[in-house]
Scaffold this active site. Structure first.
Site, PDB file in Angstrom:
ATOM      1  N   THR A 101       0.862  -1.192   0.000  1.00 15.08           N
ATOM      2  CA  THR A 101       0.000   0.000   0.000  1.00 15.08           C
ATOM      3  C   THR A 101       0.894   1.236   0.000  1.00 15.08           C
ATOM      4  O   THR A 101       0.925   1.991   0.982  1.00 15.08           O
ATOM      5  CB  THR A 101      -0.937   0.013   1.223  1.00 15.08           C
ATOM      6  OG1 THR A 101      -0.151  -0.113   2.424  1.00 15.08           O
ATOM      7  CG2 THR A 101      -1.941  -1.121   1.154  1.00 15.08           C
ATOM      8  N   ALA A 114      18.988   9.582  18.871  1.00 14.00           N
ATOM      9  CA  ALA A 114      19.165  10.666  17.900  1.00 14.00           C
ATOM     10  C   ALA A 114      19.892  10.159  16.663  1.00 14.00           C
ATOM     11  O   ALA A 114      20.749   9.283  16.740  1.00 14.00           O
ATOM     12  CB  ALA A 114      19.949  11.806  18.543  1.00 14.00           C
ATOM     13  N   GLY A 115      19.545  10.724  15.518  1.00 16.01           N
ATOM     14  CA  GLY A 115      20.172  10.298  14.274  1.00 16.01           C
ATOM     15  C   GLY A 115      19.730  11.162  13.115  1.00 16.01           C
ATOM     16  O   GLY A 115      19.259  12.289  13.306  1.00 16.01           O
ATOM     17  N   GLY A 152      13.204   6.525   8.235  1.00 16.48           N
ATOM     18  CA  GLY A 152      12.908   6.147   6.849  1.00 16.48           C
ATOM     19  C   GLY A 152      12.236   4.792   6.862  1.00 16.48           C
ATOM     20  O   GLY A 152      11.582   4.422   7.836  1.00 16.48           O
ATOM     21  N   CYS A 165       7.522   1.912   6.391  1.00 16.49           N
ATOM     22  CA  CYS A 165       6.314   2.173   7.171  1.00 16.49           C
ATOM     23  C   CYS A 165       6.136   3.630   7.573  1.00 16.49           C
ATOM     24  O   CYS A 165       5.152   4.260   7.183  1.00 16.49           O
ATOM     25  CB  CYS A 165       6.314   1.292   8.428  1.00 16.49           C
ATOM     26  SG  CYS A 165       6.160  -0.469   8.082  1.00 16.49           S
ATOM     27  N   LYS A 207       5.370   6.542   4.749  1.00 19.78           N
ATOM     28  CA  LYS A 207       4.088   6.439   4.040  1.00 19.78           C
ATOM     29  C   LYS A 207       2.897   6.432   5.003  1.00 19.78           C
ATOM     30  O   LYS A 207       1.831   6.955   4.681  1.00 19.78           O
ATOM     31  CB  LYS A 207       4.058   5.211   3.137  1.00 19.78           C
ATOM     32  CG  LYS A 207       3.887   3.879   3.810  1.00 19.78           C
ATOM     33  CD  LYS A 207       3.768   2.747   2.794  1.00 19.78           C
ATOM     34  CE  LYS A 207       3.534   1.397   3.467  1.00 19.78           C
ATOM     35  NZ  LYS A 207       2.237   1.303   4.160  1.00 19.78           N
TER      36      LYS A 207
END
EC number: 1.1.1.22
Length: 436
Positions: A86, A255-256, A260, A263, A266
């Protein structure tokens, strides 16, 4: 029980293999003939630790099979899971439900016995209602129930998550659906895994709400990291200090360079669109989405600053270590590395990269980046090294060798995997996130 899993991607294949390992007879169905052929040959379409061994064991036991034919795959199935993609719909951010609806239509045309149809795909609120209408409109006379059963699998730890879940959420509107799902999950029920029965729409929203909340935690601690750098505090100690509060919890407070994967990006967008459709603004989630997108480019600029800034960057070399959005997966979807690499390339930087599993999928997304066979080949003659993904292999780099082969001993640690005092003692210019 006999289970049909329509879709043999990440969710479908992991779920199908785990159900087979519970003792169910499982058929995984996918229209991609080449994928099914590879699965018959024992070749996994994704990288997930332990998956090849789990699939192989259940194929040999005769509990797991594969087919491209839906009609044959769903024959005599007690539960038919829809586990197709999806993705965000091009142009507007809504979840693209065309694959879900196409499968529902085909199930309606070929259903040959009473069964429960289960949406395992992540779908917006009301999708189950639409699937039910499609099945009703098919004219099929067999009894069916449409159930929502969202997945909560972490890439890189999916098998453990499936077999030892925090919770199992089942959204059903009738006792027929609830009874079948109890039997499907009976092995976990006997192990006292928490099972939450809700209405179907509630179940659909739980998945989106969970992912949006986790994305919010990541974005929050990233903003605290920026503040830590300004005031001279240490974000890792801040994370520990607030994470010890059991009302907050320690997870997802690292922290970074931003979140992404398949999941969070979107699903947060789809939740925003659902909220807009129902005129119920979700301002916090909206801010999370915007902040996360800007952070990825900001991390690219952080690397540029480490080599003297964008004005003098042209012709310099940066080594990127880690390309996937997280370790123990080959998933490149919405990885921060894409935006970071593009920021560097736009400034005229020569970028070399290494990732243990993701380079084949990364190369088409960043064609101007030179992929290397190992981390040291990427590091050779680099003006700076940036750790983008916290693979275990990068925690054990030979830093003395790194210093010898790099043009400049500049290490930008975007995942805070090293202790500053240790790296600086070796003569590195060490830059991390949220630490002075």
């Amino acid at each position: 029980m006999k289970i049909a899993m329509v879709g043999s991607g990440y969710v479908g294949l992991v779920s199908g293999a785990c159900f087979a390992d519970f003792g169910h007879d499982v058929v995984c169905i996918d229209k991609d003939q080449s994928k099914i052929d590879r699965l018959h040959d024992g070749v996994m379409p994704i990288y997930e630790p332990g998956l090849a061994e789990l699939v192989g064991a259940n194929v040999r036991a005769g509990r797991l099979t594969f087919t491209t034919t839906l009609a044959a795959g769903i024959k005599d199935a007690d539960a038919i899971f829809i586990a197709v993609g999806t993705p965000s719909r091009r142009g507007d951010g809504h979840a693209d439900l065309s694959y879900v609806y196409a499968v529902a239509k085909e199930i309606g045309e070929h259903l040959a016995n009473d069964a429960v149809i289960v949406t395992k795909s992540t779908v917006p609120v009301g999708t189950g209602d639409a699937v039910e209408r499609i099945l009703q409109d098919s004219g099929n006379s067999h009894r069916f129930a449409v159930v929502s059963n969202p997945e909560f699998l972490r890439e890189g730890a999916a098998i453990g998550d499936f077999k030892r879940p925090d919770r199992i959420v089942i959204g059903a509107e009738d006792e027929f659906g609830r009874d079948i799902m109890r039997e499907v999950y009976r092995p976990l029920f006997l192990n006292e895994a928490p099972i939450l029965f809700t209405g179907r729409r509630t179940s659909e929203l739980i998945k989106y709400a969970a992912n949006a909340f986790l994305a919010t935690k990541i974005t929050f601690i990233n903003e605290m990291a920026d503040l830590c750098e300004k005031v001279g505090a240490d974000v890792q100690d801040v994370s520990r200090g607030i994470g010890m509060d059991n009302r907050i919890g320690a997870k997802f407070l690292h922290a970074g360079p931003g979140y992404g994967g398949s999941c969070f990006p979107k699903d947060t967008l789809a939740l925003l669109k659902t909220a807009e459709d129902y005129d119920s603004p979700t301002r916090i989630v909206e801010a999370v989405v915007k902040t996360n997108e800007s952070r990825k480019r900001a991390m690219g600029r952080k690397v540029l600053d480490a080599i003297g800034g964008a004005e003098t960057a042209r012709g310099k070399k940066v080594a990127l270590l880690g390309l996937t959005f997280k370790p123990n997966t080959d998933d490149m979807r919405d990885s921060p590395a894409i935006a970071i690499a593009q920021t560097l390339v736009d400034a005229g930087v020569n970028v070399a990269a290494y990732d243990p599993e993701g380079m084949a999928l990364a190369q088409p997304l960043m064609p101007e980046v030179a992929m290397q066979d190992d981390p040291y080949a990427a590091i050779a003659d680099a003006d700076a090294i940036a750790i983008v993904t916290e693979w275990d292999a990068f925690r054990a780099l030979d830093l003395r060798r790194v210093k010898d082969i790099a043009k400049a001993p500049v290490l930008v640690d975007l995942r805070n995997i090293y202790r500053p005092e240790d790296v600086r003692a070796l003569g590195f210019d060490y830059i991390s996130v949220g630490r002075s």
